[in-house]
Design a protein around this motif. Structure first.
Motif, PDB file in Angstrom:
ATOM      1  N   GLY A   1      33.389 -17.869  54.592  1.00 20.80           N
ATOM      2  CA  GLY A   1      33.990 -19.088  54.040  1.00 20.80           C
ATOM      3  C   GLY A   1      32.965 -20.153  53.675  1.00 20.80           C
ATOM      4  N   THR A   2      33.245 -21.341  54.135  1.00 18.59           N
ATOM      5  CA  THR A   2      32.371 -22.476  53.836  1.00 18.59           C
ATOM      6  C   THR A   2      30.952 -22.231  54.340  1.00 18.59           C
TER       7      THR A   2
ATOM      8  N   SER B   1      27.786 -20.491  61.432  1.00 16.48           N
ATOM      9  CA  SER B   1      29.190 -20.606  61.836  1.00 16.48           C
ATOM     10  C   SER B   1      29.435 -21.951  62.490  1.00 16.48           C
ATOM     11  N   GLN B   2      30.372 -22.714  61.937  1.00 17.07           N
ATOM     12  CA  GLN B   2      30.719 -23.985  62.564  1.00 17.07           C
ATOM     13  C   GLN B   2      31.165 -23.742  63.991  1.00 17.07           C
ATOM     14  N   SER B   3      32.166 -22.892  64.141  1.00 23.44           N
ATOM     15  CA  SER B   3      32.789 -22.700  65.457  1.00 23.44           C
ATOM     16  C   SER B   3      31.930 -21.869  66.398  1.00 23.44           C
TER      17      SER B   3
ATOM     18  N   THR C   1      33.536 -17.033  65.021  1.00 19.84           N
ATOM     19  CA  THR C   1      34.140 -16.214  63.973  1.00 19.84           C
ATOM     20  C   THR C   1      33.825 -14.740  64.213  1.00 19.84           C
TER      21      THR C   1
ATOM     22  N   VAL D   1      41.199 -28.058  59.546  1.00 19.82           N
ATOM     23  CA  VAL D   1      40.882 -26.663  59.194  1.00 19.82           C
ATOM     24  C   VAL D   1      39.833 -26.627  58.075  1.00 19.82           C
TER      25      VAL D   1
ATOM     26  N   SER E   1      36.664 -27.302  56.339  1.00 18.61           N
ATOM     27  CA  SER E   1      35.347 -27.715  56.818  1.00 18.61           C
ATOM     28  C   SER E   1      34.699 -28.700  55.833  1.00 18.61           C
TER      29      SER E   1
ATOM     30  N   LYS F   1      37.657 -25.532  48.735  1.00 18.53           N
ATOM     31  CA  LYS F   1      38.306 -26.721  49.331  1.00 18.53           C
ATOM     32  C   LYS F   1      39.640 -26.983  48.668  1.00 18.53           C
TER      33      LYS F   1
ATOM     34  N   GLU G   1      42.274 -24.141  49.608  1.00 21.10           N
ATOM     35  CA  GLU G   1      42.810 -24.021  50.962  1.00 21.10           C
ATOM     36  C   GLU G   1      43.708 -25.170  51.366  1.00 21.10           C
TER      37      GLU G   1
HETATM   38  O1  M6R Z   1      33.599 -21.432  62.192  1.00 21.44           O
HETATM   39  P1  M6R Z   1      32.988 -20.755  60.982  1.00 21.44           P
HETATM   40  O2  M6R Z   1      32.050 -21.648  60.232  1.00 21.44           O
HETATM   41  O3  M6R Z   1      32.389 -19.429  61.305  1.00 21.44           O
HETATM   42  O4  M6R Z   1      34.220 -20.484  60.033  1.00 21.44           O
HETATM   43  C1  M6R Z   1      34.043 -19.782  58.850  1.00 21.44           C
HETATM   44  C2  M6R Z   1      35.225 -19.938  57.937  1.00 21.44           C
HETATM   45  O5  M6R Z   1      36.390 -19.464  58.538  1.00 21.44           O
HETATM   46  C3  M6R Z   1      35.443 -21.419  57.558  1.00 21.44           C
HETATM   47  O6  M6R Z   1      34.300 -21.962  56.968  1.00 21.44           O
HETATM   48  C4  M6R Z   1      36.608 -21.558  56.575  1.00 21.44           C
HETATM   49  O7  M6R Z   1      36.248 -20.989  55.354  1.00 21.44           O
HETATM   50  C5  M6R Z   1      36.984 -23.024  56.421  1.00 21.44           C
HETATM   51  N1  M6R Z   1      38.373 -23.189  56.610  1.00 21.44           N
HETATM   52  C6  M6R Z   1      36.649 -23.594  55.092  1.00 21.44           C
HETATM   53  O8  M6R Z   1      37.016 -24.922  54.979  1.00 21.44           O
END
Ligand code: M6R
Length: 609
Positions: free
Chosen positions: A302-303, A348-350, A353, A399, A401, A486, A489
């Motif tokens: 994703g992002t 990865s933000q979280s 993933t 949700v 990012s 963006k 979604e």
């Molecule tokens: O937590 P992560 O960065 O690994 O998540 C990856 C994607 O699921 C996340 O960037 C998703 O595409 C977002 N909802 C985009 O805004």
């Protein structure tokens, strides 16, 4: 980002502290703790995990006392754990402190304090504050706190309590929020209004450098020089839910507006003292290490994948190393050519993933060296990778990012510069020039955010009802992909991004009268080429909104509207040009009445395949 609370009055402090922290979990939720003055001692209770874990820990044995401080943590220094949770105490439990922010010079302070015999329990930067207080304390609590503030550098909101002063709390702030809630015979401290709104709507908003001595029957605020400050009462008029979003209608908008701080925090400690170069203490790479790789893979979803595309451009252009970028769900199943001479960077933000984690594990199995870029300390990806660099964006709740993406770009840019410096691929003067520009980003982002009205108008005017196309070349193309995602979604509008030069290979057939096209034209080396592509879509009567750098007088001649962003080095333009795209998506979604923070079918963290 963390949440801080404090209470002084006649009621049970723990009740307020726990309730207040529950309203601040959006600021951090990897561990929580409270300190209460109980029977002549400071009793500290803390636990890794969400607040519920702390509640469980003290069930049936709540601390009893009417003075206390509390904290909900979003880890920066030191993984989430019981010992790293706040409050922190000095060697003898005479003081307790909670902190939101980063103490930049904590390592040197810690070394000094250890040499003087202090024993540290945690890996946090905050614990030095408690020991420093113990070190300088000579009977005057306020004077000691002032001395601590003189010695620490960085950003903070801090609240202190002292065993010898069970009638008062001290709090102060620099670059992080702190408010004082004014009650009747009781007063409150909090990072944010939601924590106190059930008890009082009358507040003082503390300014940078101000220090407050908070007693149950009075509050004294002084400035850095110790001069009394007369504070105006700020009466909160929002409801609790709005307060949690800081007055913004949605978390997404709040997070968009948090980007200047998120970017600043991500850069902090990674720019050398002379402000001329980049250093990643957490990596400590050298030329031998970098030369041991013949290829870098960037893998994400994703992002984060879109950030990886920008990262590839930065690393190839600045450090001259071959980079491939792949989406994790493809990479993990395509038998990738990965071995000991591969560096795998996962983003990865979280940090949770599932596809990204699987790609990381698979690459490690094949012998790759691994680096994680993530926003969550102690996340699965952070723990699995050989090395990790954190984006300090704070919790991202929406949700969609936004601030995670911009901080990922900042980090990639710094990483590429760092690699280029080590490899000798860049002249020091050029690095210094880029580092100077880098430091301008927070104020440039603020500038864009200071006037969103035209963007709001475009979103309404064009309705963006069916198909929207995003075009650009080079870095502008990578940003276009993120802009289109963006929009899709959160507003459910079909949007596609194309490398502008690809249009005529098929997609141009879809460009008819009135179709909205967002054209990014911030990259000088392909500017004329992009302009030709814009003319192509204009010739088919598309409605074109251009994104350009201030000072560009050309683009406006060929498009219907231009959204300008501050001019800066072309490398940095993506970090600015994505902001209007985030805002366009946000306002398009609002216009269509969509649930912005929780779009249909999507989850914040995709932990299943
Ligand atoms: O937590 P992560 O960065 O690994 O998540 C990856 C994607 O699921 C996340 O960037 C998703 O595409 C977002 N909802 C985009 O805004």
């Amino acid at each position: 980002m963390c949440g801080i609370v404090g209470y002084v009055g006649d009621r049970q402090a723990a009740e307020f502290l726990l309730d207040g922290l529950s309203k601040l979990e959006y600021r951090g939720y990897d561990s929580a703790g409270i300190a209460v003055y109980e029977n002549g001692k400071i009793r500290i209770e803390k636990s890794v995990g969400r607040l519920a874990a702390l509640r469980e820990q003290i069930k049936g044995r709540m601390p009893v006392g009417s003075l206390g401080i509390g904290h909900t943590r979003w880890a920066t220094h030191g993984r989430p754990s019981d010992v790293n949770a706040h409050p922190h105490a000095d060697c003898h439990g005479d003081f307790a402190v909670v902190h939101n922010g980063i103490i930049e010079n904590y390592l040197s302070l810690k070394e000094d304090l250890i040499a003087k015999g202090h024993e540290f329990k945690s890996e946090t930067d905050t614990e030095v504050v408690a020991h420093l207080l113990e070190e300088v304390y000579a009977g005057d609590f306020v004077a000691a706190v002032r001395e601590v503030l003189r010695r620490i550098e960085g950003s903070y909101a801090l609240a202190f309590m002292s065993k010898e002063h069970p009638d008062m709390l001290i709090c102060t702030k620099q670059d992080n929020p702190l408010i004082i809630g004014l009650g009747e015979g009781e007063n409150f401290i909090a990072s944010d209004i939601p924590a106190i709104i059930s008890r009082t709507r009358r507040t003082y908003i503390l300014g940078d450098g101000e220090l407050a001595v908070v007693r149950k029957d009075g509050i004294q605020v002084t400035d850095r020089a110790g001069q009394l400050v007369t504070k105006k009462v700020f009466e909160v008029t929002w409801n609790a839910e709005a307060a949690e979003k800081g007055g913004y209608e949605h978390f997404m908008l709040k997070e968009i507006h948090e980007q200047p701080k998120a970017v600043r925090d991500t850069m902090s400690q990674r720019i050398t003292n002379d402000k001329k170069a980049i250093s990643f203490e957490e990596l400590a790479w050298n030329a031998d290490y970098l030369n041991s790789f013949n290829k870098i893979y960037i893998v994400a979803c994703g992002t984060a994948y879109h950030a990886g595309l920008v990262g590839k451009y930065y690393i190839e252009k600045l450090a001259r190393v071959l980079v491939e970028v792949d989406v994790a769900s493809e990479f993990r199943y395509r038998d990738p050519i990965v071995d000991g001479s591969t560096l795998l960077i996962v983003v990865s933000q979280s940090g949770e993933t599932s596809d990204t984690l699987a790609a990381l594990k698979e690459s490690k199995r094949r012998g790759a060296k691994t680096l994680a870029i993530t926003n969550v300390v102690g996340s699965s990806i952070a723990r699995e990778a050989d090395q990790v660099v954190y984006t300090w964006a704070g919790p991202e709740i929406a949700v969609a990012s936004t601030k995670a993406y911009t901080t990922q770009l900042v980090l990639f840019f710094m990483l590429a510069l760092y690699m280029a410096e080590i490899k000798g691929a860049i002249l020091p003067a050029r690095t210094a020039e880029l580092v100077t520009q880098l430091q301008e980003i927070p104020s440039q982002v603020s500038e864009i955010l200071s006037d969103v009205e035209p963007i709001k108008t475009f979103a309404k005017q064009y309705g963006f009802n069916e198909d929207v196309f995003y075009i650009g070349r080079g870095l502008d193309y990578s940003v276009s992909l993120e802009g289109a995602l963006k929009l899709k979604e959160i507003s459910y509008i079909h949007a596609e991004a194309y490398a502008a030069g690809e249009l005529k290979h098929g997609t141009l057939a879809l460009i008819v009268e009135g179709v909205p096209v967002i054209a990014l034209a911030t990259q000088r080396n392909v500017y004329e080429k992009t302009l030709s592509n814009i003319k192509e879509v204009k010739a088919r009567d598309a409605v074109v909104i251009g994104i350009a750098a201030e000072g560009d007088t050309e683009l406006q001649k060929y498009v219907d509207h231009v959204i300008y962003v501050p001019a800066t080095d072309e490398f940095i333009m993506p970090i600015l040009s994505v902001i209007p795209l985030q805002l366009l998506s946000y306002y398009a979604a609002i216009t269509r009445g969509c649930d912005v923070d929780k779009p249909r079918n999507l989850a914040k963290s995709v932990t299943v395949e």
